[in-house]
Design an enzyme around this catalytic site. Structure first.
Site, PDB file in Angstrom:
ATOM      1  N   ARG A 144       0.823  -1.213   0.000  1.00 33.70           N
ATOM      2  CA  ARG A 144       0.000   0.000   0.000  1.00 33.70           C
ATOM      3  C   ARG A 144       0.853   1.257   0.000  1.00 33.70           C
ATOM      4  NH1 ARG A 144      -3.783  -0.374   4.829  1.00 33.70           N
ATOM      5  NH2 ARG A 144      -1.909  -1.296   5.689  1.00 33.70           N
TER       6      ARG A 144
ATOM      7  N   ASN B 263      -6.609  -2.970   2.728  1.00 37.52           N
ATOM      8  CA  ASN B 263      -6.433  -4.410   2.858  1.00 37.52           C
ATOM      9  C   ASN B 263      -7.794  -5.052   3.013  1.00 37.52           C
ATOM     10  OD1 ASN B 263      -3.625  -4.388   2.780  1.00 37.52           O
ATOM     11  ND2 ASN B 263      -3.409  -4.314   4.988  1.00 37.52           N
TER      12      ASN B 263
END
Length: 93
Positions: free
Chosen positions: A19, A37
């Site tokens: 990320r 997530n």
């Protein structure tokens, strides 16, 4: 003209700075959107921006950062959201 894509990236993509790497690449390319997530171990993201920039970020998502292992990327066309600025992390689901 802006395009938008919603993606789900599968593989070893959590706990490997996926990320953060995506956020940095999105900033570099000028892509806005978000990522989070998912409970199944994948990462979901919404990407929007100029077609060439979004395609560049999609290419990055297929390989990810050095410690990631990308097994697949599901891509769906979406509609741009004018209310999104920058590239943000959303809470995990």
């Amino acid at each position: 003209m802006s395009i938008a894509r919603r993606i789900v990236v599968r593989g070893r993509v959590q706990g490997v700075y996926f990320r953060e790497g995506m956020r940095a690449e999105a900033d570099r390319l000028g892509v806005s959107g978000w990522m989070r997530n998912l409970a199944d171990g994948s990462v979901e993201a919404f990407l929007q921006g100029k077609p060439q920039a979004v395609e560049g970020l999609l290419e990055w998502a297929h390989r990810g950062p050095p410690m990631a292992r990308v097994d697949g990327v599901q891509v769906k066309e979406s509609h741009p959201d004018p209310g999104i600025e920058g590239f943000n992390r959303l809470p995990s689901t």
